[in-house]
Design a protein around this motif. Structure first.
Motif, short mmCIF file in Angstrom:
data_model
loop_
_atom_site.label_atom_id
_atom_site.label_comp_id
_atom_site.label_asym_id
_atom_site.label_seq_id
_atom_site.Cartn_x
_atom_site.Cartn_y
_atom_site.Cartn_z
N SER A 76 0.69 -1.21 -0.01
CA SER A 76 0.06 -0.05 0.01
C SER A 76 0.86 1.15 0.15
N VAL A 78 3.74 1.81 -1.35
CA VAL A 78 4.59 1.96 -2.49
C VAL A 78 3.57 1.63 -3.91
N GLU A 79 2.30 1.61 -3.57
CA GLU A 79 1.39 1.47 -4.57
C GLU A 79 1.49 2.20 -5.85
N SER A 80 1.83 3.48 -5.73
CA SER A 80 1.89 4.27 -6.91
C SER A 80 3.20 3.80 -7.85
N LYS A 81 4.20 2.97 -7.16
CA LYS A 81 5.28 2.69 -7.88
C LYS A 81 5.19 1.44 -8.46
N SER A 83 3.66 -1.83 -10.92
CA SER A 83 3.04 -1.88 -12.60
C SER A 83 1.69 -2.38 -12.37
N CYS A 84 1.12 -2.77 -11.46
CA CYS A 84 -0.24 -3.21 -11.41
C CYS A 84 -0.80 -2.95 -10.19
N LEU A 85 -2.10 -3.29 -9.77
CA LEU A 85 -2.93 -2.78 -8.54
C LEU A 85 -2.37 -3.96 -7.66
#
Length: 248
Positions: A76, A78-81, A83-85
């Motif tokens: 959660s 590093v979610e923005s980094k 490549s998928c959810l």
């Protein structure tokens, strides 16, 4: 959906429901394996087996839940980094294999440093989706038998300055055990016997994680830890098992 397809779907990866993942991992796999092992002991009857199973299941359930919560929270963060959810990541067969392997190791330790190394391993796999399963399992396998002492010692060798190590033994200066003992001992509690640190370093060497680089000076006898540094795989493993500073 046929029974065969249902089984294939269930085996394709961890359950998407995070709470269900925790319950399945701890309840169905870890404690059941312990239960079967206990039943195989000739001196443990059904009643004793049940008591021992309860005694082991409680801490194993807590350790599993705590580790999976760490993994979930790290994803959660590093979610923005990614490549998928995270929800899609849990369906990856490669990620599932790594999660099963690291969770099993986490069941066997209460060492904070090793748990952090396992968390870092899962985060590395999530962020580097291009690494294949064999490479992931090689790195996880190398971590499996390591303790916090091995982890700290490896970081010591990774952090050594090549220039500093190359200087040892030059200008007619004799290399002594203190060139290694004094700096590495600072990383550990003062009452830890030094032979334990030396044993950990020998095991790092035998695992191909540290070595004396070509061209560096060696003593005629002894372990030569004074001029050892991390190998290429040792540096890769250290990177694989180091949490980002913001997650520590």
């Amino acid at each position: 959906m046929t029974k065969g397809k249902q089984m294939a779907a269930a085996a394709s990866g961890p359950l998407r429901d995070f709470e269900a993942v925790k319950k399945t991992t701890a309840g169905d796999y870890a404690s059941e394996a312990v239960h079967l092992a206990l039943q195989g002991m000739p001196f443990v009857g059904p009643a004793s087996s049940a008591i021992l199973r309860i005694a082991i299941q409680a801490p194993s359930q807590k350790r599993t839940e705590r580790f999976l919560e760490h993994v979930h929270d790290d994803l959660s963060a590093v979610e923005s980094k990614l490549s998928c959810l995270p929800d899609e990541l849990y369906q990856s067969a490669i990620y599932a294999s790594a999660l099963i392997s690291t969770t099993h190791i986490a069941l066997l330790t209460n060492e904070h440093e090793k748990i952090d190394a396992l968390r870092a391993a899962m985060l590395s796999i999530a962020l580097r989706s291009g690494d294949d399963e064999a490479f992931n399992q090689m790195r996880i396998g190398a971590l499996r038998d390591m303790t916090s002492i091995h982890i700290k010692a490896l970081r010591f060798f990774v952090g050594r300055s090549p220039r500093e190590v190359e200087a040892l033994g030059k200008n007619n200066r004799a290399i002594t055990p203190d060139d290694f003992k004094l700096p590495i001992a600072k990383l550990f509690r003062h009452d830890l016997p030094f032979y334990i640190i030396e044993r950990a370093c020998r095991e790092l060497e035998s695992s191909g994680l540290i070595h004396v680089p070509q061209g560096h000076t060696k003593r005629l006898s002894g372990d030569n830890f004074e001029t050892m540094m991390a190998t290429s795989f040792g540096m890769v493993l250290n990177d694989f098992t180091t949490l980002p500073a913001e997650l520590i």
